[in-house]
Design an enzyme around this catalytic site. Structure first.
Site, PDB file in Angstrom:
ATOM      1  N   TYR A   1      36.739  49.130  43.447  1.00 50.29           N
ATOM      2  CA  TYR A   1      38.012  49.650  42.945  1.00 50.29           C
ATOM      3  C   TYR A   1      38.973  50.237  43.989  1.00 50.29           C
ATOM      4  O   TYR A   1      40.130  50.480  43.671  1.00 50.29           O
ATOM      5  CB  TYR A   1      37.749  50.689  41.851  1.00 50.29           C
ATOM      6  CG  TYR A   1      37.146  50.041  40.606  1.00 50.29           C
ATOM      7  CD1 TYR A   1      37.934  49.313  39.734  1.00 50.29           C
ATOM      8  CD2 TYR A   1      35.785  50.137  40.339  1.00 50.29           C
ATOM      9  CE1 TYR A   1      37.391  48.698  38.617  1.00 50.29           C
ATOM     10  CE2 TYR A   1      35.230  49.528  39.218  1.00 50.29           C
ATOM     11  CZ  TYR A   1      36.042  48.807  38.368  1.00 50.29           C
ATOM     12  OH  TYR A   1      35.506  48.192  37.270  1.00 50.29           O
TER      13      TYR A   1
ATOM     14  N   PHE B   1      32.091  58.184  31.121  1.00 52.18           N
ATOM     15  CA  PHE B   1      32.713  57.260  30.152  1.00 52.18           C
ATOM     16  C   PHE B   1      32.713  55.872  30.739  1.00 52.18           C
ATOM     17  O   PHE B   1      32.420  55.694  31.916  1.00 52.18           O
ATOM     18  CB  PHE B   1      34.144  57.706  29.780  1.00 52.18           C
ATOM     19  CG  PHE B   1      35.073  57.873  30.949  1.00 52.18           C
ATOM     20  CD1 PHE B   1      35.786  56.797  31.456  1.00 52.18           C
ATOM     21  CD2 PHE B   1      35.232  59.122  31.557  1.00 52.18           C
ATOM     22  CE1 PHE B   1      36.646  56.964  32.548  1.00 52.18           C
ATOM     23  CE2 PHE B   1      36.093  59.296  32.642  1.00 52.18           C
ATOM     24  CZ  PHE B   1      36.797  58.210  33.126  1.00 52.18           C
TER      25      PHE B   1
HETATM   26  C1  LIG Z   1      32.894  43.685  39.063  1.00 48.83           C
HETATM   27  C2  LIG Z   1      33.577  42.492  38.389  1.00 48.83           C
HETATM   28  C3  LIG Z   1      34.354  43.024  37.191  1.00 48.83           C
HETATM   29  C4  LIG Z   1      34.535  41.834  39.416  1.00 48.83           C
HETATM   30  O1  LIG Z   1      35.288  40.831  38.754  1.00 48.83           O
HETATM   31  P1  LIG Z   1      35.891  39.543  39.573  1.00 48.83           P
HETATM   32  O2  LIG Z   1      36.763  38.830  38.610  1.00 48.83           O
HETATM   33  O3  LIG Z   1      34.801  38.831  40.236  1.00 48.83           O
HETATM   34  O4  LIG Z   1      36.769  40.275  40.677  1.00 48.83           O
HETATM   35  P2  LIG Z   1      37.915  39.546  41.560  1.00 48.83           P
HETATM   36  O5  LIG Z   1      37.616  38.081  41.667  1.00 48.83           O
HETATM   37  O6  LIG Z   1      39.260  39.909  41.021  1.00 48.83           O
HETATM   38  O7  LIG Z   1      37.674  40.250  42.948  1.00 48.83           O
HETATM   39  C5  LIG Z   1      38.656  40.885  43.682  1.00 48.83           C
HETATM   40  C6  LIG Z   1      38.106  41.297  45.013  1.00 48.83           C
HETATM   41  O8  LIG Z   1      37.068  42.280  44.821  1.00 48.83           O
HETATM   42  C7  LIG Z   1      35.866  41.819  45.430  1.00 48.83           C
HETATM   43  N1  LIG Z   1      34.775  42.227  44.544  1.00 48.83           N
HETATM   44  C8  LIG Z   1      34.734  42.053  43.220  1.00 48.83           C
HETATM   45  N2  LIG Z   1      33.579  42.540  42.737  1.00 48.83           N
HETATM   46  C9  LIG Z   1      32.892  43.020  43.791  1.00 48.83           C
HETATM   47  C10 LIG Z   1      31.629  43.635  43.932  1.00 48.83           C
HETATM   48  N3  LIG Z   1      30.835  43.846  42.865  1.00 48.83           N
HETATM   49  N4  LIG Z   1      31.239  44.023  45.166  1.00 48.83           N
HETATM   50  C11 LIG Z   1      32.037  43.800  46.240  1.00 48.83           C
HETATM   51  N5  LIG Z   1      33.258  43.213  46.165  1.00 48.83           N
HETATM   52  C12 LIG Z   1      33.671  42.820  44.948  1.00 48.83           C
HETATM   53  C13 LIG Z   1      36.002  40.308  45.511  1.00 48.83           C
HETATM   54  O9  LIG Z   1      35.199  39.762  46.510  1.00 48.83           O
HETATM   55  C14 LIG Z   1      37.472  40.156  45.793  1.00 48.83           C
HETATM   56  O10 LIG Z   1      37.720  40.400  47.159  1.00 48.83           O
HETATM   57  P3  LIG Z   1      38.890  39.616  47.958  1.00 48.83           P
HETATM   58  O11 LIG Z   1      40.164  40.004  47.236  1.00 48.83           O
HETATM   59  O12 LIG Z   1      38.787  40.176  49.324  1.00 48.83           O
HETATM   60  O13 LIG Z   1      38.567  38.170  47.810  1.00 48.83           O
HETATM   61  C15 LIG Z   1      32.559  41.437  37.922  1.00 48.83           C
HETATM   62  O14 LIG Z   1      31.817  41.010  39.037  1.00 48.83           O
HETATM   63  C16 LIG Z   1      31.599  41.926  36.854  1.00 48.83           C
HETATM   64  O15 LIG Z   1      31.877  41.781  35.671  1.00 48.83           O
HETATM   65  N6  LIG Z   1      30.456  42.536  37.266  1.00 48.83           N
HETATM   66  C17 LIG Z   1      29.427  42.983  36.322  1.00 48.83           C
HETATM   67  C18 LIG Z   1      29.912  44.112  35.408  1.00 48.83           C
HETATM   68  C19 LIG Z   1      30.491  45.264  36.180  1.00 48.83           C
HETATM   69  O16 LIG Z   1      29.969  45.696  37.199  1.00 48.83           O
HETATM   70  N7  LIG Z   1      31.609  45.771  35.674  1.00 48.83           N
HETATM   71  C20 LIG Z   1      32.306  46.894  36.293  1.00 48.83           C
HETATM   72  C21 LIG Z   1      31.989  48.105  35.535  1.00 48.83           C
HETATM   73  S1  LIG Z   1      32.746  49.526  36.312  1.00 48.83           S
END
Ligand SMILES: CC(C)(COP(=O)(O)OP(=O)(O)OC[C@H]1O[C@@H](n2cnc3c(N)ncnc32)[C@H](O)[C@@H]1OP(=O)(O)O)[C@@H](O)C(=O)NCCC(=O)NCCS
Length: 405
Positions: free
Chosen positions: A124, A405
């Site tokens: 984030y 939350f």
């Molecule tokens: C975390 C999550 C929401 C990321 O969604 P996503 O659609 O893959 O994210 P994006 O493609 O928009 O990624 C944007 C950037 O963040 C990075 N990023 C995203 N998730 C990441 C992670 N878990 N760890 C490290 N980097 C991450 C990507 O590599 C990308 O980097 P770049 O812009 O340099 O290429 C998804 O992996 C997920 O649903 N994870 C499991 C549930 C979870 O953890 N939810 C969050 C709860 S707080």
């Protein structure tokens, strides 16, 4: 052009988006009967979805609450939760698109701040969220009597499940701590985050309430986990504290006294305490209490930098001029003169430069400027400027939210 659309979800899309969220967190979607209960708090309001061919592939949620800032003022806050992307769509920008839509929506609706708890620390920061509060995981090994001289007034009683559900929300509301980082727990929070544990696993979470001279003034929710085994039948249990709030130091001491006195318990564990929790100092032998770890707690996003900066108070020091960068909300970019007499936009030379996520880290008083400069988050500042920044932003108590939350 992307092959998905990002938009608010409809009521009809509540269940598929909830199932998607649960699956993204490696859980099982609820059966009909359980969904009926979840449904009460999973409405379409505040939820942004990503859709491909009408199917949800991502969800980002939020609910309104308020945040206490240094000085005691409260700010309207969008609390972000329920974020997930379908596993076959990750790393294709879906979260980025949802975050972008959500931040602009928050700005349009007039939220000066947003905040979340992060499943992983690398997600984030790129969206301007910074770790504004931290929490300690602590362990107290019994026996751990309190020092003579620790306040002993007041009484602790255990509530029935029904009493707890009926009375604790109002008690929590009355106990306004004034601590930076505290949030209001909305009505929707209680059934999922508090009541549920009182019924789950046969209802093994208990709630204790402290009563002082002016009535009920603190509570603790906890459960006891047996640790004895066939080969170690005498081993005492672990008492795990999940929620501990007190309106004053006497109530906090009274609750710790009770929690450390429960029989057949060998160790008391608690996660999510403020980093300045005094339990070690309350004990006759301070070494019985150990801080096992410190983790990030609230990730804060300043949506309206001038409004957020103006809402808090500052210590006595000469002003500093901050030059703020914000990649996603360019309206926040600029120079701000921050002094004990208030905040104004300025054309004066900057004393230091920082991104909006680093400003969020400073904002509630949770970090010193020196380490932020050492890590390259603050640039252009000398030692004197960093000391002045600390004198302005430092708070009397460590910021803490204490509400997950
Ligand atoms: C975390 C999550 C929401 C990321 O969604 P996503 O659609 O893959 O994210 P994006 O493609 O928009 O990624 C944007 C950037 O963040 C990075 N990023 C995203 N998730 C990441 C992670 N878990 N760890 C490290 N980097 C991450 C990507 O590599 C990308 O980097 P770049 O812009 O340099 O290429 C998804 O992996 C997920 O649903 N994870 C499991 C549930 C979870 O953890 N939810 C969050 C709860 S707080």
């Amino acid at each position: 052009m992307s092959d998905y659309a990002v938009r608010p979800i409809t009521e009809a899309e509540c269940r598929p988006t909830f199932d998607l969220l649960v699956r993204s967190l490696h859980g099982n979607p609820p059966p009909d009967e359980r969904w009926e209960r979840v449904r009460e708090s999973w409405t379409a309001e505040g939820r942004t979805g990503a859709f491909h061919d009408g199917e949800p592939i991502g969800i980002a949620s939020s609910f309104p609450t308020t945040l206490t800032v240094p000085g005691g003022a409260t700010l309207e806050m969008a609390a972000v939760d329920g974020v997930g992307v379908r596993a076959d769509w990750t790393r294709r920008g879906v979260l980025t698109a949802m975050m972008d839509a959500q931040l602009h929506d928050f700005a349009k609706r007039g939220f000066p701040v947003a905040a979340l708890h992060a499943s992983e620390a690398l997600i984030y920061g790129r969206f301007g969220y910074g770790v504004a509060t931290r929490m300690a995981t602590m362990q107290v090994k019994k026996p751990a009597p309190l020092r003579e001289g620790v306040a002993a007034s007041g009484r602790v009683r255990l509530l029935s499940t029904d009493e707890a559900i009926e009375t604790i929300p109002a008690l929590y509301r009355r106990m306004d701590s004034g601590r930076p980082g505290a949030i209001v727990r909305p009505d929707l929070w209680w059934p999922i985050a508090f009541n549920w544990h009182l019924y789950a696993d046969g209802g093994n979470h208990r709630v204790a309430v402290h009563t002082g001279p002016d009535g009920d003034d603190g509570f603790a929710k906890f459960h006891v986990v047996p640790q004895n085994t066939y080969l170690d039948p005498e081993r005492g249990a672990a008492l795990e504290i999940h929620d501990l709030h007190a309106a004053n130091p006497e109530a906090l001491a009274g609750l710790w006294r009770f929690l450390l006195s429960v029989d057949l318990v060998e160790v008391v564990n608690v996660r999510g305490r403020p980093v300045d929790d005094p339990v070690g100092l309350l004990l006759a032998d301070p070494r019985r209490a150990q801080t096992i770890g410190v983790d990030d707690e609230l990730w804060l996003r300043l949506i309206d930098v001038p409004a957020a900066l103006a809402a808090r108070t500052y210590g006595a020091a000469e002003p500093v001029v901050l030059e703020v960068q914000d990649r996603m909300l360019p309206g926040n970019r600029g120079r701000y003169r921050v002094g004990s007499d208030g905040v104004e936009c300025t054309g004066a030379d900057a004393d230091l430069q920082l991104d909006v996520d680093t400003l969020a880290m400073l904002y509630l008083g949770g970090w010193e400027a020196g380490p932020l400069a050492l890590s390259g988050r603050i640039t252009g500042a000398n030692a004197e400027t960093l000391a002045r920044t600390d004198a302005l932003f430092r708070t009397r108590t460590q910021p803490w939210t204490g509400t997950h939350f």
